[in-house]
Design an enzyme around this catalytic site. Sequence first.
Site, PDB file in Angstrom:
ATOM      1  CD  GLU A 105      24.939 -12.091 151.481  1.00 27.01           C
ATOM      2  OE1 GLU A 105      24.609 -13.483 151.259  1.00 27.01           O
ATOM      3  OE2 GLU A 105      25.125 -11.535 152.450  1.00 27.01           O
ATOM      4  CD  GLU A 125      19.872 -13.216 151.534  1.00 22.64           C
ATOM      5  OE1 GLU A 125      18.984 -12.275 151.378  1.00 22.64           O
ATOM      6  OE2 GLU A 125      20.756 -13.375 151.339  1.00 22.64           O
TER       7      GLU A 125
HETATM    8  N1  3HC Z   1      18.328 -22.944 146.594  1.00 19.15           N
HETATM    9  C1  3HC Z   1      17.707 -23.728 146.134  1.00 19.15           C
HETATM   10  N2  3HC Z   1      16.589 -23.991 145.108  1.00 19.15           N
HETATM   11  C2  3HC Z   1      16.082 -23.031 144.799  1.00 19.15           C
HETATM   12  C3  3HC Z   1      16.519 -21.673 144.927  1.00 19.15           C
HETATM   13  C4  3HC Z   1      17.760 -21.772 145.888  1.00 19.15           C
HETATM   14  N3  3HC Z   1      18.189 -20.355 146.428  1.00 19.15           N
HETATM   15  N4  3HC Z   1      16.006 -20.876 144.403  1.00 19.15           N
HETATM   16  C5  3HC Z   1      15.107 -21.463 143.797  1.00 19.15           C
HETATM   17  N5  3HC Z   1      15.455 -22.902 144.072  1.00 19.15           N
HETATM   18  C6  3HC Z   1      14.598 -23.864 143.338  1.00 19.15           C
HETATM   19  C7  3HC Z   1      13.070 -23.710 143.470  1.00 19.15           C
HETATM   20  O1  3HC Z   1      12.900 -24.766 144.743  1.00 19.15           O
HETATM   21  C8  3HC Z   1      12.568 -24.625 142.331  1.00 19.15           C
HETATM   22  O2  3HC Z   1      12.792 -25.795 142.414  1.00 19.15           O
HETATM   23  P1  3HC Z   1      11.712 -27.004 141.919  1.00 19.15           P
HETATM   24  O3  3HC Z   1      11.719 -26.978 140.434  1.00 19.15           O
HETATM   25  O4  3HC Z   1      12.340 -28.253 142.201  1.00 19.15           O
HETATM   26  O5  3HC Z   1      10.299 -26.807 142.328  1.00 19.15           O
HETATM   27  C9  3HC Z   1      13.536 -24.210 141.107  1.00 19.15           C
HETATM   28  O6  3HC Z   1      14.523 -23.784 141.669  1.00 19.15           O
HETATM   29  C10 3HC Z   1      12.826 -22.975 140.431  1.00 19.15           C
HETATM   30  O7  3HC Z   1      12.304 -22.015 141.308  1.00 19.15           O
HETATM   31  P2  3HC Z   1      10.949 -21.078 140.945  1.00 19.15           P
HETATM   32  O8  3HC Z   1      10.064 -22.245 140.587  1.00 19.15           O
HETATM   33  O9  3HC Z   1      10.796 -20.200 142.306  1.00 19.15           O
HETATM   34  O10 3HC Z   1      11.323 -20.481 139.630  1.00 19.15           O
HETATM   35  P3  3HC Z   1      11.039 -19.101 139.274  1.00 19.15           P
HETATM   36  O11 3HC Z   1      11.611 -18.770 138.275  1.00 19.15           O
HETATM   37  O12 3HC Z   1       9.580 -18.705 139.401  1.00 19.15           O
HETATM   38  O13 3HC Z   1      11.992 -17.817 140.333  1.00 19.15           O
HETATM   39  C11 3HC Z   1      13.602 -17.150 141.586  1.00 19.15           C
HETATM   40  C12 3HC Z   1      13.254 -17.942 140.411  1.00 19.15           C
HETATM   41  C13 3HC Z   1      13.377 -15.799 141.610  1.00 19.15           C
HETATM   42  C14 3HC Z   1      15.342 -17.314 141.678  1.00 19.15           C
HETATM   43  C15 3HC Z   1      13.006 -17.823 142.899  1.00 19.15           C
HETATM   44  O14 3HC Z   1      13.382 -19.445 142.885  1.00 19.15           O
HETATM   45  C16 3HC Z   1      13.518 -17.301 144.169  1.00 19.15           C
HETATM   46  O15 3HC Z   1      13.141 -16.554 144.657  1.00 19.15           O
HETATM   47  N6  3HC Z   1      14.279 -18.177 144.986  1.00 19.15           N
HETATM   48  C17 3HC Z   1      14.783 -17.960 146.030  1.00 19.15           C
HETATM   49  C18 3HC Z   1      15.835 -16.724 146.023  1.00 19.15           C
HETATM   50  C19 3HC Z   1      16.471 -16.631 147.745  1.00 19.15           C
HETATM   51  O16 3HC Z   1      15.688 -16.687 148.691  1.00 19.15           O
HETATM   52  N7  3HC Z   1      17.590 -16.319 147.563  1.00 19.15           N
HETATM   53  C20 3HC Z   1      18.201 -16.077 148.839  1.00 19.15           C
HETATM   54  C21 3HC Z   1      18.817 -17.581 149.575  1.00 19.15           C
HETATM   55  S1  3HC Z   1      19.178 -17.388 151.064  1.00 19.15           S
HETATM   56  C22 3HC Z   1      20.956 -17.013 151.069  1.00 19.15           C
HETATM   57  O17 3HC Z   1      21.417 -16.634 149.865  1.00 19.15           O
HETATM   58  C23 3HC Z   1      21.702 -16.626 152.103  1.00 19.15           C
HETATM   59  C24 3HC Z   1      22.962 -15.955 151.978  1.00 19.15           C
HETATM   60  O18 3HC Z   1      22.672 -14.799 152.506  1.00 19.15           O
HETATM   61  C25 3HC Z   1      23.961 -16.336 152.699  1.00 19.15           C
END
Ligand code: 3HC
Length: 687
Positions: A105, A125
Amino acid sequence: MPPLVTLEKHGNLGVVALNNPPVNALSHELRRTLCALLAEAFADASIDAIVIWCEGRTFIAGADIREFGKAPLAPDVPEVVELIDRAPKPVIAALHGTALGGGLELALACHYRIAVASARLGFPEVTLGLLPGAGGTQRLPRLIGVSAALDLIVNGTLVSAAKAHALGLIDAVIEEPLKEHAQAFGARVLLERRPLRRVSELVAQLDAPEQLEAYRSSIAQKHRGFLAPFHCIEAVRAAVELPFEAGLQRERELFVELMASPESKAQRHAFFAEREVAKLPGLAAETATRALRSVVVVGCGKRARALGACFAGAVPAVTLLAGTQQELDNTVAALGVSSAASVLDGANAGEGRAGMTCTLDARLLSEADLIVEASAGDVAAQRSALARFDAASRPGAILVSTLPYSDIDTIASCTGRPADVVGIHVYRGGAARIVEIMRARDTSPEVSATLMQLVKSLGKVPALVRGPVGSRMFTEYLREALFLLEEGAVPQQVDRVLHDFGFQLGPFAESDREGLDIEWNHRKARFDSLDPRARACTLLEQICEQGRFGLQAGAGFYRYDADGNPIPDPDLEALLVLHSKDRGVVRRTIPDHEILERCLFALINEGARVLEERVAARPLDIDMIWIHGYAFPVYRGGPMFYADQLGLAGVRDAMLEYAAQTRAEHRTPAPLVERLALGAKGFYAAP
Ligand code: 3HC
């Protein structure tokens, strides 16, 4: 600690770098610093354009999910995004890794977007029960059209940089190193005097007047039970029907509604549980692991083939060990694997599926790093098989048992090296994302860690437990469902109720698919320990004795047509009526809510026992096993999370009522349920 955000000047370019490991999530402190530095760069007359990029392995992966559910702190993500949109000079987002959610975004609010070829972009999301809440639903349809935007937002799919470029989501795919090429792109924007291209000023249009309704109907079945996908469509509707500002406001309302919904709370719980499940307390992250170069799976049946196919993706050499020439021939024909008359002599015959071979040569056991028993049907046979492997294999080889209901301690004790023995259970023929790793009393941490690593390398989620969890809970769930049949229900009613709750399949359709012989064998093995009511409920054996072993056999709790569709069977209903009569049970109409509660509470109660006996270390292990192993609806968070949402006092009271009503003493609440209910606590924590 290095600063979260820095601003460097390179000639007339301002380069803003974010550095918030591991995934550059937009935490409050990062947002605050970013806004301050952007304001500085906007005000600096010596800066003509700004490049935003990230240090570390990825561009911003979204809002900081750990802040969700807490009081929002200004500036929030939408404020940061709108600040960039209004920038007085060009802002360029340079993407690598995964540009996700709030990160994408932010990039959409920039005036140009470029990415390296390996970058992936998307809005996940929806998998958290949310929608893009910082302008994503308003900008994306304006930029790439409604149809492509719906696809990305509603399904949460990520696209490659090349696909993003083809969609018009980014302006260019650039070479690495990112920082240098991004600066060169910025210089070009200035040199060519390119305009400030604000996506917010574009217009989003429908392809056809009924496009959104048609899309809604097309996803209704796939997203049954979820809230967020349908809210996403409403947000996109706002993008086409409202001016930009009003659309943003509508998006915010829908986002806030979702954030407070039980569905999103459950899906966020599942997100963190999935990452937590692989980190077991008591198994240090740095525990050494053993190298796995060759795996022998003993057997050629359904279980063996499923396991072999799983391992073939991660271990260089995987061999199925056949017991007979017939088995070997059948497997080679069915799987297209190569046969090996003698693998040790390197006499492979023919090309087959990469990494998998089938052989009759048991000498291979002496070479294997991991030997998996997948042919024996009961504990005695597993024990003698593992004793044989113990004698035949080299020191350090790991011996694996695969019976879903087996007592792993009993099996390990038949070998001279219980530290090397472990059990595993894959679900849905290896297709499910979860794998239960059952450590025995003496399994060494090194062996547990090796299996955990192997499962992770398969792209699956490992749950380390002390014995069967999923299958043990399923038995109790099915048992309650069978009691319901005895009292007056029919399979299709019970299955419909659980399907409406959100399961893909109810307990009877699920049992038919897995094969009823599994539960029947388990029942026979522990018959003497069953309570009187369970012993008297002989429906399973009556059905199996007719050869109705489930889907594969063409009949089980249902009859199946040629395409494998279940059909309610009058013969089975006649059997139920007769059985109830024999048992002196007057059949009654059972209300749906009773069916739902009795089945779910049986599941939750057994989960409580599993926790109390420390078979699973944490409720999240159970939730992950059920979400991934049995397709428990993720928007309900798993049985233990769901129980907490209901409140354990209510669960306990309802169980006691049903126990009194149906004279089912076995259905008394587990001591852990009693204790937590008394203390007004949940499995996860005090509410
Ligand atoms: N916020 C906080 N922590 C996050 C995070 C996030 N968005 N994304 C990942 N993390 C943390 C994980 O919990 C993990 O923490 P830990 O080591 O303590 O367990 C660490 O980061 C590493 O994550 P992964 O183990 O998942 O690492 P990968 O390399 O396998 O994957 C990734 C990386 C593809 C970025 C995956 O973590 C992911 O899909 N994350 C979520 C992304 C997401 O859903 N984004 C949207 C958020 S909601 C939003 O943005 C709202 C907005 O529209 C207003």
